[in-house]
Motif scaffolding. Sequence first.
Motif, short mmCIF file in Angstrom:
data_model
loop_
_atom_site.label_atom_id
_atom_site.label_comp_id
_atom_site.label_asym_id
_atom_site.label_seq_id
_atom_site.Cartn_x
_atom_site.Cartn_y
_atom_site.Cartn_z
N PRO A 66 9.70 -0.24 18.49
CA PRO A 66 10.00 0.78 19.29
C PRO A 66 11.30 1.63 18.62
N GLY A 67 11.26 2.85 18.92
CA GLY A 67 12.17 3.57 18.18
C GLY A 67 11.99 3.86 16.78
N ALA A 68 11.33 3.19 16.10
CA ALA A 68 11.11 3.45 14.35
C ALA A 68 10.17 4.60 14.40
N VAL A 69 10.52 5.40 13.34
CA VAL A 69 9.66 6.50 13.17
C VAL A 69 9.46 6.44 11.43
N LEU A 70 7.97 6.71 11.25
CA LEU A 70 7.59 6.84 9.73
C LEU A 70 7.54 8.29 9.29
N LEU A 86 0.90 -1.29 -0.11
CA LEU A 86 -0.02 -0.11 -0.16
C LEU A 86 0.91 1.05 -0.01
N MET A 87 1.85 1.24 1.01
CA MET A 87 2.65 2.42 0.90
C MET A 87 3.27 2.63 -0.39
N SER A 88 3.88 1.68 -1.17
CA SER A 88 4.29 1.60 -2.53
C SER A 88 3.57 2.52 -3.57
N ALA A 89 2.22 2.54 -3.27
CA ALA A 89 1.38 3.03 -4.34
C ALA A 89 0.97 4.42 -3.87
N LEU A 90 1.22 4.82 -2.91
CA LEU A 90 1.34 6.23 -2.35
C LEU A 90 2.04 7.24 -3.25
N PRO A 91 1.44 8.40 -3.75
CA PRO A 91 2.07 9.30 -4.60
C PRO A 91 3.03 10.40 -3.61
N LEU A 92 3.03 10.16 -2.25
CA LEU A 92 3.72 10.87 -1.41
C LEU A 92 4.85 10.22 -0.91
N PRO A 93 6.11 10.76 -0.77
CA PRO A 93 7.49 10.15 -0.23
C PRO A 93 7.10 9.50 1.17
N VAL A 94 7.27 8.56 1.54
CA VAL A 94 7.41 7.47 2.75
C VAL A 94 8.60 6.97 3.15
N VAL A 95 9.13 7.23 4.31
CA VAL A 95 10.28 6.40 4.52
C VAL A 95 9.88 5.99 6.15
N VAL A 96 10.80 5.13 6.37
CA VAL A 96 10.98 4.57 7.62
C VAL A 96 12.20 4.52 8.21
N LEU A 97 12.59 5.16 9.29
CA LEU A 97 13.70 5.07 10.20
C LEU A 97 13.99 4.36 11.41
N ASP A 98 14.89 3.69 11.39
CA ASP A 98 15.06 2.88 12.86
C ASP A 98 15.73 3.73 13.84
N ARG A 99 15.81 3.24 15.02
CA ARG A 99 16.28 4.27 16.22
C ARG A 99 17.54 5.00 15.97
N GLU A 100 18.38 4.15 14.96
CA GLU A 100 19.68 4.93 14.69
C GLU A 100 19.20 5.89 13.55
N ASN A 101 18.23 6.02 13.25
CA ASN A 101 17.93 6.89 11.92
C ASN A 101 18.37 6.48 10.69
#
Length: 380
Positions: free
Chosen positions: A118-122, A26-41
């Motif tokens: 935990p620690g991950a940020v979308l 689903l995320m792949s189909a979004l036209p907006l840029p989406v990234v997920v970062l772990d706790r170390e970014n």
Amino acid sequence: MRFGRRAALAVVERGEHRRPPEAAALMSALPLPVVVLDRENRFTYVNHAAEQFLGVSASQLAQMALVDLLPQDNPVFLLIDQVRQGDVIVADYDMSFESPRLKKSGIAVQGTPLPDDPGAVLLVMQDVSAARTLDRQLTFRSAARSVTGMAAILAHEVKNPLSGIRGAAQLLESSVGPADQELTILIRDEADRIRALVDRMEMFNEKPIERGAVNIHRVLEHVRRLAQSGFAAGIRFHEVYDPSLPPVHGNRDQLVQVLLNLVKNAAEAIVGGNVANGEITLVTAFQHGVRLAIPGTDRRMHLPMVVIVRDNGPGISEDIRPHLFDPFVTSKPAGSGLGLALVAKIVNDHGGLVEVESRPGRTEVRMHLPMLIDETPPLV
């Protein structure tokens, strides 16, 4: 929710290829840029829009951290820390991504914690600069229309009395003494000045323009020759053209008028700012992705042609910048404030966009114009 490290949306993790989870698809189909970062970014997931936005492939990003793209003091790191510390959604607007790899401004960023990791940020990012440009364009259009109405009133109510005033001043000039002749000359000159101002305002009329195939490079060469033989003598011109560009769908004379206005402003900024080694750069390029809805239809106009006029003058002051294309707004002591309003009006009549970025030492005006769809040969 945890995303693997596979490029195109499931990233290889520990050598094991996994089918993208449904959420990732689903995320792949979004036209907006989406990234997920772990706790170390570090990047653990990016969608296709994020690859284009960041200018780096997913496989490369899988080996990188956010600090490899942006300096540690960028406000986005503070936003990420606030998401982690408060375990809440945090949004910020009008952010800038400035680094050797990235140069983007007017970015809206929303950070969301991932409870299952935990620690991950979308992060969801959106370039809202185009929306602001469109909003300004509507303002320019309204301003131009107000000037059009004012010009029609002035032409009807002012021009005829002005002719009478000027004629009376000429008659008096031959029958009064030298001291009074100065006053009659002053009256005549001021009447001429007011008439010239009304004539300039009449250029804002709503008559439809005749358009055809225009070779934008010939237009730019014509403008450069005119400038260098007159108001821009002594200023160095630098040309960065894409010779493969198709013709612009426009009106040649009006495009000459627009570019002369922009080059004249650039030259006056350089001269007025006492800039040593003044330089004006003319650029043409092809740019994907800029489309405008045509009012009253379900059609959208593609604006792939970009024409840039850039100067190394002192820049535009911040108090004038938001009103740059409004009629009667000018920083020049003898200016009328109609030149850039006319630029906005003509570009709008072509169905295009005009935007400005300015800082000390660099001012850039960008015009987005439609290309010609058919095979009509360019006009000379």
